[in-house]
Design an enzyme around this catalytic site. Structure first.
Site, PDB file in Angstrom:
ATOM      1  N   LEU A  24     -16.577  18.537  67.202  1.00  0.00           N
ATOM      2  CA  LEU A  24     -15.156  18.240  67.135  1.00  0.00           C
ATOM      3  C   LEU A  24     -14.903  16.998  66.291  1.00  0.00           C
ATOM      4  O   LEU A  24     -14.000  16.965  65.459  1.00  0.00           O
ATOM      5  CB  LEU A  24     -14.626  18.037  68.543  1.00  0.00           C
ATOM      6  CG  LEU A  24     -13.126  17.997  68.580  1.00  0.00           C
ATOM      7  CD1 LEU A  24     -12.571  19.364  68.232  1.00  0.00           C
ATOM      8  CD2 LEU A  24     -12.645  17.551  69.921  1.00  0.00           C
ATOM      9  N   GLU A  43     -24.224  26.704  63.526  1.00  0.00           N
ATOM     10  CA  GLU A  43     -24.236  27.241  64.888  1.00  0.00           C
ATOM     11  C   GLU A  43     -23.073  28.152  65.192  1.00  0.00           C
ATOM     12  O   GLU A  43     -23.206  29.091  65.950  1.00  0.00           O
ATOM     13  CB  GLU A  43     -24.255  26.090  65.892  1.00  0.00           C
ATOM     14  CG  GLU A  43     -25.582  25.368  65.897  1.00  0.00           C
ATOM     15  CD  GLU A  43     -25.661  24.322  66.975  1.00  0.00           C
ATOM     16  OE1 GLU A  43     -24.616  23.754  67.311  1.00  0.00           O
ATOM     17  OE2 GLU A  43     -26.773  24.076  67.458  1.00  0.00           O
ATOM     18  N   SER A  84      -7.046  25.091  69.232  1.00  0.00           N
ATOM     19  CA  SER A  84      -6.507  24.602  70.493  1.00  0.00           C
ATOM     20  C   SER A  84      -6.249  23.102  70.448  1.00  0.00           C
ATOM     21  O   SER A  84      -5.571  22.556  71.298  1.00  0.00           O
ATOM     22  CB  SER A  84      -7.470  24.934  71.628  1.00  0.00           C
ATOM     23  OG  SER A  84      -8.687  24.268  71.419  1.00  0.00           O
ATOM     24  N   GLU A 117       2.041   8.261  93.116  1.00  0.00           N
ATOM     25  CA  GLU A 117       2.089   8.556  94.541  1.00  0.00           C
ATOM     26  C   GLU A 117       3.213   9.490  94.932  1.00  0.00           C
ATOM     27  O   GLU A 117       3.071  10.281  95.844  1.00  0.00           O
ATOM     28  CB  GLU A 117       2.221   7.252  95.332  1.00  0.00           C
ATOM     29  CG  GLU A 117       0.920   6.490  95.399  1.00  0.00           C
ATOM     30  CD  GLU A 117       1.022   5.263  96.251  1.00  0.00           C
ATOM     31  OE1 GLU A 117       2.136   4.806  96.501  1.00  0.00           O
ATOM     32  OE2 GLU A 117      -0.035   4.749  96.650  1.00  0.00           O
ATOM     33  N   LYS A 129       3.115 -16.490  90.173  1.00  0.00           N
ATOM     34  CA  LYS A 129       2.989 -17.136  88.868  1.00  0.00           C
ATOM     35  C   LYS A 129       3.967 -16.517  87.905  1.00  0.00           C
ATOM     36  O   LYS A 129       4.361 -15.355  88.052  1.00  0.00           O
ATOM     37  CB  LYS A 129       1.553 -17.026  88.349  1.00  0.00           C
ATOM     38  CG  LYS A 129       1.228 -15.811  87.534  1.00  0.00           C
ATOM     39  CD  LYS A 129      -0.144 -15.998  86.887  1.00  0.00           C
ATOM     40  CE  LYS A 129      -0.556 -14.765  86.125  1.00  0.00           C
ATOM     41  NZ  LYS A 129      -1.915 -14.811  85.647  1.00  0.00           N
TER      42      LYS A 129
END
Lengths: 585, 116
Positions: free
Chosen positions: A51, A74, A86, A314, A452
């Site tokens: 890639l 390959e 993709s 969350e 702070k």
């Protein structure tokens, strides 16, 4: 070499570089791969070698107008095209437009028999033909090592490979050669022997069930390069390497201040809120109102017309909207006006790097002025603490570079020392606001203070933090001899003080009344006395008058009687007057 | 040129498949320029064709320097390469054919079949 004009770097002393266009890689390598030289990319199976190589080629053709040749050992042309489609790479289109040539080299081992001496001139001819046919500047040999499996004579192969790399250099093309990672060496067949200019190592490691890809520039002859291992990921726009220190600490700084949405909090921060582009940490134990403060900040920013991106790890967006509505924060209209955007994901959805990449992408797409991450500590679940810290560093760097104000909430576990648990993160932050629970008197109350705030005067006071139907209210906590009082204790104390004040007021009023009464009494006495005196003075005057009259009358009487008696005139008159006077009184 | 060749090859193979017994040999030799190795290979194949296969053999010698496109089409990596297109199965012999044992074995098998 001379065929190419070195253009990517201006100083003549530097090695000319060939930009890859791959996000982050050019920053690590200081401009790209060595131009006109081969680069070896090695790594284990599934770590993205092909890639990276293909992206180098595609970006070269698209962004830098450098056509490229892909010699694949390959995968077939069709497979390659499908695989990279993709990722948004239109390899097929590039082939059609003659920007890329793909040559699939395949040797069927069972068909081949050796019968004497040979060389790999066939490969050279094919490569040369492909390069010349489109004027390629870039060449990728994807897993050249496949030849070792197809051709039995290793001695010939090695000699030919050495010749190939020399030939590539002479041809002046920038080449990327991929190779499988070997057990004791960088590549299985020792290709690093032949490619000595630049070696990039890719790695795919699983740590605590989370897989992360890493990239390291092992060697880069003649150039400075980042030597660290950098995490990278494969997203739907190709590879992005995320260098931790890519930006350095030289971002532009704004002196503009932005309000927090809570006036009292602004007041605590020198009266004007946070600096634009600063990073803010909001820590607190569970249920102290971190999300509420964040939502307030978000609302304030969106109402100013700034875009706000809210990363929630969350709660779902709708849940946040509903919950905030219950305290009088109406976020929905802001969402509708596209000023506020939520991005919710479970931390365990994917690895830390993927989270970071997603966040980067969202930020790049939405271009927010304010980014809120709620809570950053959730991401600890997706990686180790040090990775998380690295990630936050990168995120903060990225946001600061874009002058985006960032607010991170952080959940502190009860029982941990606050400073300790947040120490790794707090040094990255410009401002740190702490929300805390105060338990006592049978209740829990929230307090807030500014731990702070870099570059601004800020309050050292603890403030009580109230959440009502109308949002957040920050009030002074009672600080007295018995410590900080909040909630009903503060209210009780207030009542107590009020009562005491009332009592003392009443007392004073009574005293005043008494004094007034005394004064009135005294005044009355004085006027009585004066009246007495005046009567007596009147009496005195009357008596004096009486006496005068009587004396006159006496004198007149005596003279009259003397005249009657025709007596001896003066002497007798005086003695008789005396005796008569004395006898009468 | 290319279409001619392939159609020729296809026709040849079709013919070979239908008329198996004629056993026509189709050989193609790919060389890279006129090197010593190339010359050796060409010489060997010619000898073989004349001595063993008689007129039953079509030999084509291709210089990939002259026709680089053909190198890609025929998956040539090593040179010289001798491809035995027919009879099936396809076999490739790489090298200068100094060692022809394998080649003879392949070809002899066919000749034996024919004689038998």
């Amino acid at each position: 070499m001379k065929k190419n004009t070195p253009d990517s770097t201006s100083p003549a002393t530097l090695l000319p570089k060939c930009p890859t266009g791959i996000q982050g890689l050019d920053e690590i390598t200081g401009g790209g791969l060595p131009r006109g030289r081969p680069t070896l990319v090695c790594g284990g199976a599934g770590c993205g070698k092909t890639l990276l190589a293909v992206e180098f080629l595609v970006r070269g053709a698209v962004q830098f107008d450098e056509p490229g040749v892909l010699m694949a050992f390959e995968e077939t042309e069709a497979e390659l095209k499908a695989n990279v489609a993709s990722l948004g790479f239109d390899l097929a289109g590039l082939v059609q437009r003659k920007k890329v040539v793909i040559d699939y080299v395949h040797i069927e081992r069972s068909e081949v028999q050796e019968s004497g001496e040979y060389d790999l001139e066939g490969l050279f001819v094919r490569l040369n033909y492909a390069i010349d046919s489109i004027g390629a500047k870039r060449v990728v040999l994807d897993t050249l090592e496949a030849l070792f499996a197809s051709l039995p004579n290793e001695a010939i192969l090695r000699a030919e490979l050495r010749r190939l790399f020399r030939w590539l250099k002479d041809k002046g093309v920038t080449a990327v050669i991929t190779a499988e990672r070997g057990r004791d060496q960088l590549t299985r067949h020792g290709l690093e022997e032949y490619v000595s200019d630049c070696v990039i190592l890719l790695d795919h490691r699983v740590n605590e069930q989370i897989a992360t890809r890493h990239l390291r520039v092992v060697k880069y002859r003649g150039a400075l390069h980042g030597t660290n291992e950098f995490p990278f990921l494969i997203g739907d726009e190709g590879i992005s390497v995320l260098p931790i220190t890519s930006l350095g600490l030289n971002h532009k700084i704004s002196t503009e201040r932005i309000a927090t949405g809570i006036p009292r909090l602004d007041a605590m921060l020198g009266g004007r809120g946070f600096f634009r582009g600063s990073s803010i940490l909001l820590t607190g134990t569970p249920g102290t109102g971190k999300t509420i403060v964040s939502a307030n900040f978000a609302q304030a920013a969106a109402r100013r017309g700034e875009r706000v991106l809210f990363f929630s790890f969350e709660e779902s967006p709708n849940q946040i909207i509903r919950n905030m509505h219950s305290i009088g924060l109406r976020l929905e209209p802001l969402v509708k006006r596209r000023l506020l955007r939520f991005h919710s994901a479970r931390p365990s959805l994917y690895g830390l790097e993927m989270h970071l990449a997603t966040m980067f992408k969202e930020i790049a797409a939405f271009q927010p002025a304010v980014v809120i991450v709620d809570p950053i500590t959730s991401l600890m679940d997706a990686g180790t603490a040090s990775e998380c810290r690295g990630m936050v560093t990168r995120l903060v760097d990225y946001l600061k570079a874009g002058q985006v104000t960032s607010l991170f909430t952080s959940l502190t576990q009860a029982g941990h020392s606050l400073q300790q648990s947040e120490a790794s993160m707090s040094s990255l932050m410009d401002s740190w606001i702490l929300l805390q629970d105060f338990e006592g008197n049978g209740e829990r109350n929230r307090v807030l203070y500014v731990l702070k705030a870099r570059g601004m005067k800020h309050s050292n006071q603890i403030r009580e933090f109230l959440i009502s139907d109308h949002g957040i209210d920050v009030v002074d906590a009672y600080i007295g001899p018995s410590g900080v009082l909040t909630g009903s204790a503060r209210a009780a104390q207030n009542a107590l003080e009020k009562a005491a004040m009332l009592a003392s007021q009443q007392e004073a009023a009574q005293l005043k009344r008494e004094v007034d009464r005394k004064r009135a009494a005294l005044e009355r006495q004085i006027s009585d006395l004066r009246a007495d005196y005046e009567t007596e003075a009147l009496e005195l005057r009357r008596i004096a008058q009486q006496v005068g009259t009587r004396t006159f009358v006496l004198g007149t009487e005596r003279a009259a009687s003397g005249r009657l008696r025709q007596a001896d005139i003066k002497v007798a008159a005086s003695t008789r007057g005396k005796s008569k006077l004395g006898g009468k009184s | 040129m290319r279409t001619n060749k392939t159609s020729h090859a296809t026709r040849a193979s079709e013919k070979a498949l239908t008329t198996r017994l004629t056993d026509k040999y189709v050989l193609r030799l790919f060389v890279a320029g006129a090197t010593a190795r190339s010359r050796q290979a060409i010489l060997r194949v010619r000898q073989l064709c004349e001595a063993e296969l008689k007129d039953n053999c079509t030999l084509e010698v291709i210089d990939i320097y002259q026709q680089p496109g053909l190198a890609r089409e025929n998956q040539i990596v090593a040179t010289p390469t001798l491809i035995k297109e027919l009879p099936r199965p396809i076999r490739r012999f790489i090298g200068n054919l100094a060692n022809t044992d394998g080649l003879f074995a392949e070809l002899a098998l066919i000749t034996k079949d024919q004689t038998a």
